[in-house]
Design a protein around this motif. Structure first.
Motif, PDB file in Angstrom:
ATOM      1  N   VAL A   1       8.377  -8.542  -9.764  1.00 39.00           N
ATOM      2  CA  VAL A   1       8.222  -8.875 -11.178  1.00 39.00           C
ATOM      3  C   VAL A   1       7.565  -7.653 -11.819  1.00 39.00           C
ATOM      4  O   VAL A   1       6.570  -7.121 -11.301  1.00 39.00           O
ATOM      5  N   ALA A   2       8.183  -7.168 -12.900  1.00 40.15           N
ATOM      6  CA  ALA A   2       7.696  -5.959 -13.554  1.00 40.15           C
ATOM      7  C   ALA A   2       7.035  -6.331 -14.872  1.00 40.15           C
ATOM      8  O   ALA A   2       7.586  -7.108 -15.661  1.00 40.15           O
TER       9      ALA A   2
ATOM     10  N   ILE B   1       5.141  -5.796  -9.170  1.00 44.70           N
ATOM     11  CA  ILE B   1       4.448  -6.542  -8.119  1.00 44.70           C
ATOM     12  C   ILE B   1       5.523  -7.113  -7.191  1.00 44.70           C
ATOM     13  O   ILE B   1       6.465  -7.764  -7.664  1.00 44.70           O
ATOM     14  N   PRO B   2       5.403  -6.860  -5.874  1.00 45.53           N
ATOM     15  CA  PRO B   2       6.421  -7.354  -4.941  1.00 45.53           C
ATOM     16  C   PRO B   2       6.393  -8.876  -4.841  1.00 45.53           C
ATOM     17  O   PRO B   2       5.338  -9.506  -4.959  1.00 45.53           O
ATOM     18  N   LEU B   3       7.566  -9.436  -4.589  1.00 41.92           N
ATOM     19  CA  LEU B   3       7.712 -10.884  -4.450  1.00 41.92           C
ATOM     20  C   LEU B   3       8.452 -11.221  -3.161  1.00 41.92           C
ATOM     21  O   LEU B   3       9.412 -10.540  -2.807  1.00 41.92           O
ATOM     22  N   GLY B   4       8.021 -12.305  -2.509  1.00 42.79           N
ATOM     23  CA  GLY B   4       8.734 -12.811  -1.344  1.00 42.79           C
ATOM     24  C   GLY B   4       8.554 -14.320  -1.246  1.00 42.79           C
ATOM     25  O   GLY B   4       7.899 -14.948  -2.097  1.00 42.79           O
ATOM     26  N   GLU B   5       9.113 -14.890  -0.209  1.00 50.53           N
ATOM     27  CA  GLU B   5       9.118 -16.345  -0.015  1.00 50.53           C
ATOM     28  C   GLU B   5       7.699 -16.934  -0.114  1.00 50.53           C
ATOM     29  O   GLU B   5       6.773 -16.421   0.479  1.00 50.53           O
TER      30      GLU B   5
ATOM     31  N   ASP C   1       5.800 -17.029  -2.692  1.00 54.81           N
ATOM     32  CA  ASP C   1       4.947 -16.446  -3.732  1.00 54.81           C
ATOM     33  C   ASP C   1       5.062 -17.249  -5.029  1.00 54.81           C
ATOM     34  O   ASP C   1       6.141 -17.735  -5.395  1.00 54.81           O
TER      35      ASP C   1
ATOM     36  N   VAL D   1       4.249 -17.025  -9.131  1.00 55.29           N
ATOM     37  CA  VAL D   1       4.034 -16.058 -10.203  1.00 55.29           C
ATOM     38  C   VAL D   1       3.579 -16.809 -11.438  1.00 55.29           C
ATOM     39  O   VAL D   1       4.217 -17.795 -11.839  1.00 55.29           O
TER      40      VAL D   1
ATOM     41  N   VAL E   1       0.127 -12.656 -12.588  1.00 53.56           N
ATOM     42  CA  VAL E   1      -0.559 -12.928 -11.321  1.00 53.56           C
ATOM     43  C   VAL E   1       0.459 -13.388 -10.288  1.00 53.56           C
ATOM     44  O   VAL E   1       1.302 -14.241 -10.586  1.00 53.56           O
TER      45      VAL E   1
ATOM     46  N   ARG F   1       0.544 -14.771  -6.246  1.00 60.67           N
ATOM     47  CA  ARG F   1      -0.221 -15.169  -5.051  1.00 60.67           C
ATOM     48  C   ARG F   1       0.698 -16.004  -4.167  1.00 60.67           C
ATOM     49  O   ARG F   1       1.592 -16.686  -4.679  1.00 60.67           O
TER      50      ARG F   1
END
Lengths: 119, 119
Positions: A69-70, A76-80, A82, A84, B3, B5
């Motif tokens: 997500v920019a 910011i990196p995103l993965g399973e 997560d 936001v 944010v 997390r």
């Protein structure tokens, strides 16, 4: 009446201005809920959403894939798994930087969407 | 500020009146979002939530496991990828009828939860 449906039953609608991106409306204004809607995004590798800013917040839950997500502070990196949180009026954009489909849920206030796009 | 997390970083809080049920607050009033909160429930096999009825709606997305949502029309089976819409004022209860953890996301209006339970 309580309604149960699988997300795969909801039509994956192409987002015209975002090649490689589809959205499924899981709960919409058609369900007559007073507060919020729930959508599922699927983004092909390399796909990006347009940069947006609006006065309501987003809450996103990543189900599968990898991306970013920019925002104004960078990417910011995103993965399973997560979550936001995009505050109101914060410019943001999602990009699939992985090699599989990036799939995430998005919650948004229903008042912003009194009809379904493309319907 | 945007944010991000992972849900696993949010503490799984036991629900006092619901043995075998924990809740993780993924987005709460502490994030200052004006509209809605996002929680993740984990229910052990056999666990049940208390029957509830309230004037706001629920929107649920099942991440894993098997169970039912029980309402005035009886029980509806739930599994991975199922979306549940519970209208305002509709009595409902979730039960894990499977042999693994039933895990689901729940969206609710933030005005109902001005502080975190147990905090």
């Amino acid at each position: 009446m309580i309604v149960v449906r699988n997300y795969r039953e909801a039509r994956a609608q192409p987002v015209i201005e975002e090649p490689g991106v589809t959205v499924r409306w899981l709960v919409s204004d058609q369900d007559k809920g007073p507060s919020f809607a729930l959508r599922l995004y699927e983004m092909e590798p390399g796909a990006t959403t347009t940069a947006q800013s609006h006065y309501w917040e987003h809450e996103v839950f990543v189900l599968a894939g990898r991306g970013v997500v920019a925002g104004k502070e960078g990417e910011i990196p995103l993965g399973e798994g997560d979550v936001v949180y995009v505050p109101p009026a914060e410019r943001h954009r999602f990009v699939n930087r992985g090699d599989e489909v990036l799939c995430f849920l998005m919650v948004l206030p229903i008042a912003q969407h009194t009809s379904l796009p493309g319907e």
